[in-house]
Design a protein around this motif. Structure first.
Motif, PDB file in Angstrom:
ATOM      1  N   GLY A 177     -77.182  20.027 -16.742  1.00 50.68           N
ATOM      2  CA  GLY A 177     -78.561  20.397 -17.055  1.00 50.68           C
ATOM      3  C   GLY A 177     -79.372  18.601 -16.395  1.00 50.68           C
ATOM      4  N   ILE A 178     -78.827  17.745 -16.634  1.00 53.23           N
ATOM      5  CA  ILE A 178     -79.578  16.684 -16.330  1.00 53.23           C
ATOM      6  C   ILE A 178     -79.400  16.914 -13.966  1.00 53.23           C
ATOM      7  CG2 ILE A 178     -79.390  14.300 -15.746  1.00 53.23           C
ATOM      8  CD1 ILE A 178     -78.321  13.972 -18.844  1.00 53.23           C
ATOM      9  N   GLU A 179     -78.414  17.035 -13.873  1.00 51.58           N
ATOM     10  CA  GLU A 179     -78.188  16.974 -12.703  1.00 51.58           C
ATOM     11  C   GLU A 179     -79.602  18.008 -11.668  1.00 51.58           C
ATOM     12  OE1 GLU A 179     -77.329  15.269  -8.809  1.00 51.58           O
ATOM     13  OE2 GLU A 179     -76.322  15.030 -10.706  1.00 51.58           O
ATOM     14  N   GLY A 216     -74.325  21.044 -26.449  1.00 50.91           N
ATOM     15  CA  GLY A 216     -73.391  19.757 -25.312  1.00 50.91           C
ATOM     16  C   GLY A 216     -72.290  19.595 -27.077  1.00 50.91           C
ATOM     17  N   VAL A 217     -71.519  18.077 -26.343  1.00 49.24           N
ATOM     18  CA  VAL A 217     -70.896  18.237 -28.228  1.00 49.24           C
ATOM     19  C   VAL A 217     -71.530  17.111 -28.750  1.00 49.24           C
ATOM     20  CG1 VAL A 217     -68.660  17.453 -27.953  1.00 49.24           C
ATOM     21  CG2 VAL A 217     -68.778  18.768 -26.864  1.00 49.24           C
ATOM     22  N   PHE A 218     -72.097  16.366 -28.480  1.00 54.71           N
ATOM     23  CA  PHE A 218     -72.904  15.334 -29.201  1.00 54.71           C
ATOM     24  C   PHE A 218     -73.811  14.897 -28.800  1.00 54.71           C
ATOM     25  CE2 PHE A 218     -69.713  13.887 -25.801  1.00 54.71           C
ATOM     26  CZ  PHE A 218     -70.886  12.652 -24.933  1.00 54.71           C
ATOM     27  N   THR A 219     -74.717  14.450 -30.089  1.00 50.80           N
ATOM     28  CA  THR A 219     -75.941  14.259 -29.524  1.00 50.80           C
ATOM     29  C   THR A 219     -76.632  13.582 -28.579  1.00 50.80           C
ATOM     30  OG1 THR A 219     -76.420  13.448 -31.431  1.00 50.80           O
ATOM     31  CG2 THR A 219     -76.706  15.204 -32.044  1.00 50.80           C
ATOM     32  N   LYS A 220     -75.997  12.151 -28.171  1.00 48.78           N
ATOM     33  CA  LYS A 220     -76.194  11.243 -27.758  1.00 48.78           C
ATOM     34  C   LYS A 220     -75.932  11.958 -26.600  1.00 48.78           C
ATOM     35  CE  LYS A 220     -73.521   6.978 -25.584  1.00 48.78           C
ATOM     36  NZ  LYS A 220     -73.729   5.804 -26.275  1.00 48.78           N
ATOM     37  N   ASN A 221     -75.687  12.496 -25.640  1.00 47.22           N
ATOM     38  CA  ASN A 221     -76.042  12.485 -24.083  1.00 47.22           C
ATOM     39  C   ASN A 221     -77.053  14.250 -24.378  1.00 47.22           C
ATOM     40  OD1 ASN A 221     -74.318  14.600 -24.725  1.00 47.22           O
ATOM     41  ND2 ASN A 221     -72.808  14.485 -22.665  1.00 47.22           N
ATOM     42  N   VAL A 222     -76.803  14.567 -25.246  1.00 47.45           N
ATOM     43  CA  VAL A 222     -78.352  15.457 -25.453  1.00 47.45           C
ATOM     44  C   VAL A 222     -79.410  14.801 -25.269  1.00 47.45           C
ATOM     45  CG1 VAL A 222     -79.228  18.013 -26.425  1.00 47.45           C
ATOM     46  CG2 VAL A 222     -76.583  17.320 -26.040  1.00 47.45           C
ATOM     47  N   PHE A 223     -79.503  13.546 -26.108  1.00 43.74           N
ATOM     48  CA  PHE A 223     -81.205  13.216 -26.322  1.00 43.74           C
ATOM     49  C   PHE A 223     -80.947  13.110 -24.208  1.00 43.74           C
ATOM     50  CE2 PHE A 223     -79.773  11.658 -30.762  1.00 43.74           C
ATOM     51  CZ  PHE A 223     -81.293  12.929 -31.117  1.00 43.74           C
ATOM     52  N   GLU A 224     -80.399  12.202 -23.624  1.00 42.45           N
ATOM     53  CA  GLU A 224     -80.334  11.970 -22.134  1.00 42.45           C
ATOM     54  C   GLU A 224     -81.337  12.994 -21.867  1.00 42.45           C
ATOM     55  OE1 GLU A 224     -76.854   9.669 -21.198  1.00 42.45           O
ATOM     56  OE2 GLU A 224     -76.606   8.552 -22.741  1.00 42.45           O
ATOM     57  N   LEU A 225     -80.312  13.998 -22.201  1.00 40.21           N
ATOM     58  CA  LEU A 225     -80.908  15.571 -21.666  1.00 40.21           C
ATOM     59  C   LEU A 225     -82.392  16.082 -21.312  1.00 40.21           C
ATOM     60  CD1 LEU A 225     -80.290  18.558 -19.985  1.00 40.21           C
ATOM     61  CD2 LEU A 225     -79.845  18.849 -21.476  1.00 40.21           C
ATOM     62  N   ASP A 272     -77.083   9.065 -37.078  1.00 44.15           N
ATOM     63  CA  ASP A 272     -76.405   8.367 -36.199  1.00 44.15           C
ATOM     64  C   ASP A 272     -75.579   7.952 -34.904  1.00 44.15           C
ATOM     65  OD1 ASP A 272     -75.107   5.238 -34.557  1.00 44.15           O
ATOM     66  OD2 ASP A 272     -75.180   4.648 -36.721  1.00 44.15           O
ATOM     67  N   SER A 273     -76.322   8.978 -34.052  1.00 41.15           N
ATOM     68  CA  SER A 273     -75.980   9.554 -32.739  1.00 41.15           C
ATOM     69  C   SER A 273     -74.633   8.130 -32.611  1.00 41.15           C
ATOM     70  CB  SER A 273     -76.315   9.686 -31.404  1.00 41.15           C
ATOM     71  OG  SER A 273     -77.056   8.650 -30.902  1.00 41.15           O
ATOM     72  N   PHE A 320     -55.576  17.325 -25.128  1.00 40.53           N
ATOM     73  CA  PHE A 320     -55.557  17.247 -24.161  1.00 40.53           C
ATOM     74  C   PHE A 320     -56.260  16.398 -23.540  1.00 40.53           C
ATOM     75  CE2 PHE A 320     -59.707  19.329 -21.354  1.00 40.53           C
ATOM     76  CZ  PHE A 320     -58.469  20.454 -20.666  1.00 40.53           C
ATOM     77  N   LYS A 321     -55.791  16.392 -22.048  1.00 36.16           N
ATOM     78  CA  LYS A 321     -55.959  14.648 -21.091  1.00 36.16           C
ATOM     79  C   LYS A 321     -56.513  15.553 -20.345  1.00 36.16           C
ATOM     80  CE  LYS A 321     -53.530  13.631 -24.394  1.00 36.16           C
ATOM     81  NZ  LYS A 321     -54.015  12.906 -24.958  1.00 36.16           N
ATOM     82  N   ASP A 322     -57.670  16.490 -19.812  1.00 36.65           N
ATOM     83  CA  ASP A 322     -58.448  16.611 -19.059  1.00 36.65           C
ATOM     84  C   ASP A 322     -59.882  15.670 -19.083  1.00 36.65           C
ATOM     85  OD1 ASP A 322     -59.560  17.753 -16.815  1.00 36.65           O
ATOM     86  OD2 ASP A 322     -58.695  19.308 -16.850  1.00 36.65           O
ATOM     87  N   THR A 323     -60.314  15.262 -17.879  1.00 37.24           N
ATOM     88  CA  THR A 323     -61.775  14.746 -18.076  1.00 37.24           C
ATOM     89  C   THR A 323     -63.294  15.300 -17.986  1.00 37.24           C
ATOM     90  OG1 THR A 323     -61.948  14.406 -15.666  1.00 37.24           O
ATOM     91  CG2 THR A 323     -60.342  13.244 -16.744  1.00 37.24           C
ATOM     92  N   TRP A 324     -63.514  16.123 -18.797  1.00 34.11           N
ATOM     93  CA  TRP A 324     -64.411  17.101 -19.644  1.00 34.11           C
ATOM     94  C   TRP A 324     -65.327  16.026 -20.335  1.00 34.11           C
ATOM     95  CZ3 TRP A 324     -62.127  21.831 -20.766  1.00 34.11           C
ATOM     96  CH2 TRP A 324     -61.743  22.969 -19.476  1.00 34.11           C
ATOM     97  N   ARG A 325     -64.589  15.294 -20.906  1.00 35.66           N
ATOM     98  CA  ARG A 325     -65.237  14.427 -22.010  1.00 35.66           C
ATOM     99  C   ARG A 325     -66.128  13.219 -21.875  1.00 35.66           C
ATOM    100  NH1 ARG A 325     -61.561  10.407 -24.385  1.00 35.66           N
ATOM    101  NH2 ARG A 325     -59.311  10.759 -23.625  1.00 35.66           N
ATOM    102  N   VAL A 326     -66.749  12.552 -21.865  1.00 34.50           N
ATOM    103  CA  VAL A 326     -67.609  11.882 -20.544  1.00 34.50           C
ATOM    104  C   VAL A 326     -68.713  10.876 -22.151  1.00 34.50           C
ATOM    105  CG1 VAL A 326     -67.259  12.633 -18.901  1.00 34.50           C
ATOM    106  CG2 VAL A 326     -69.664  13.221 -20.120  1.00 34.50           C
TER     107      VAL A 326
END
Length: 389
Positions: A88-90, A105-114, A366-367, A383-389
């Motif tokens: 979304g940011i991109e 999203g999954v956590f508010t921390k990066n949704v606030f960035e969005l 507290d995000s 699950f060991k993929d790289t989706w989580r950031v």
């Protein structure tokens, strides 16, 4: 006609893709006011299948390449949850209107960035696929509440346990039912629409105490059973119960105010309004409970599909997409503005954090703390993929 790009053609992505054709997956779920011109996915087999079904499509394996191609005017994102804010940011930075699948999203921390990027680009339309805001029963409930039809909220009860999912559902994908793959369970994957409607109708609470059961009756890492209690700033309270293992399940919403009550269940909305406002009731006159004349009097209105209309599942998605396109073209206002998605997500995060820490959580949460606790779960995830950031 607006040229639409689609990122992610898994199950829901495919539903959206075919809604732009004359053979939608869901009967009558047509998007008529835009043209799908491009799709993007990291799975080459899905891209090949998409090309066979819609030969005119441009195909991409890199969403940034799609956004920079100049071939799309707007983009729908239907990828795994963790990727929603990043993509979304991109899109917003590229001045491309974006519609994101639930949850935002999954956590508010990066949704606030969005949301911060969205605020920096106010002319770029950012919407969410919270299609249940088109459901006639909830639209009517919203109308009643906004017109002060129940008065001050006293109590909200929502039991939605009809999200039955067998073990095979989780076994179909290594990412399903995992912290690193989905970022949560019934709250994150099945119930976000109802959690959005909850805050849409009632506003945001100030306190949350939840009890999430992880892997209850299913071999998964995440929550499959939730009971949450909330408190509102004006003294109201609420209880939210959901699960994926009850059969048959229940979907019943009660909204009780000081002047009325709304109940939605089994495709019926009951609205009861006190004939005498609660603050004017003669409490001494109601002491004799055997005399029905001394009980609070109300009038009831029943609404069914006959009165409100019927929008089948799947058609709601198409309506929400058409609304987003019309908003881009200046013809409508968004049903679900993207920046509102963080509200439902904060409720989800607060319920999980309350369980992680075994205590009551005050909102706003507290995000950073939630992100820290979630990453602890992800480190131990299968699950060991790289989706989580």
């Amino acid at each position: 006609m607006l040229r639409i790009g689609l990122v992610g053609i898994g199950f829901m992505g495919r539903v959206h893709m075919l809604s732009f054709t004359d053979k939608p997956m869901i009967p009558n779920a047509y998007v008529k006011n835009g043209k799908l011109v491009a799709v993007c996915d990291i799975d080459s087999k899905k891209l090949e299948q998409a090309k066979k079904e819609i030969p005119s499509l441009e195909i991409f394996s890199d969403y940034k390449e799609m956004l920079a191609s100049g071939k799309v005017d707007a983009v729908i994102i239907a990828t795994p949850h963790y990727l929603h804010p990043l993509m979304g940011i991109e899109a917003l930075k590229n001045k491309i209107p974006v519609l994101i699948e639930k949850p935002v999203g999954v956590f508010t921390k990066n949704v606030f960035e969005l949301n911060e990027v969205a605020s920096q680009n106010p002319d770029v339309v950012f919407g969410l696929l919270f299609n249940q805001r088109t459901n006639p029963f909830f639209v009517k409930a919203k109308e009643i509440i906004d017109n002060d039809g129940i008065g001050k909220l006293k109590r909200m009860n929502w039991m939605i346990t009809n999200w039955y999912r067998p073990q095979k559902y989780y076994d179909n994908g290594s990412w399903r039912g995992t912290w690193a793959g989905e970022g949560g369970g019934v709250l994150m994957n099945q119930a976000p629409h109802q959690i959005d409607l909850w805050q849409w109708l009632c506003g945001m609470p100030t306190k949350v105490r939840a009890y999430c059961k992880f892997g209850k009756n299913r071999n998964v890492e995440v929550e499959t059973d939730v009971t949450a209690y909330v408190e509102y700033p004006d003294g109201g309270s609420g209880v939210f119960v959901t699960s994926t293992h009850d059969a048959p399940g229940t979907n019943r919403l009660e909204l009780i105010g000081n002047n009325g009550k709304i109940v939605i269940e089994n495709e019926i909305l009951s609205y009861k309004k006190l004939l005498v406002p609660e603050n004017k009731l003669n409490e001494t006159a109601t002491a004799n409970l055997m005399d029905p004349k001394n009980a609070p009097q109300f009038e009831e209105v029943i609404y069914t599909k006959k009165e409100l209309g019927d929008i089948p599942w799947g058609v709601e998605h198409a309506i929400t997409i058409e609304n987003w396109i019309n908003t881009i073209e200046g013809k409508e206002e968004l049903i679900a503005p993207g920046i509102e998605g963080v509200k439902a997500l904060e409720l989800i995060n607060s319920m999980l954090l309350s369980t992680f820490l075994d205590k009551e959580i005050e909102l706003p949460i507290d995000s950073n703390k939630y992100y820290e606790e979630l990453m602890k779960k992800c480190e131990k995830s299968e699950f060991k993929d790289t989706w989580r950031v």
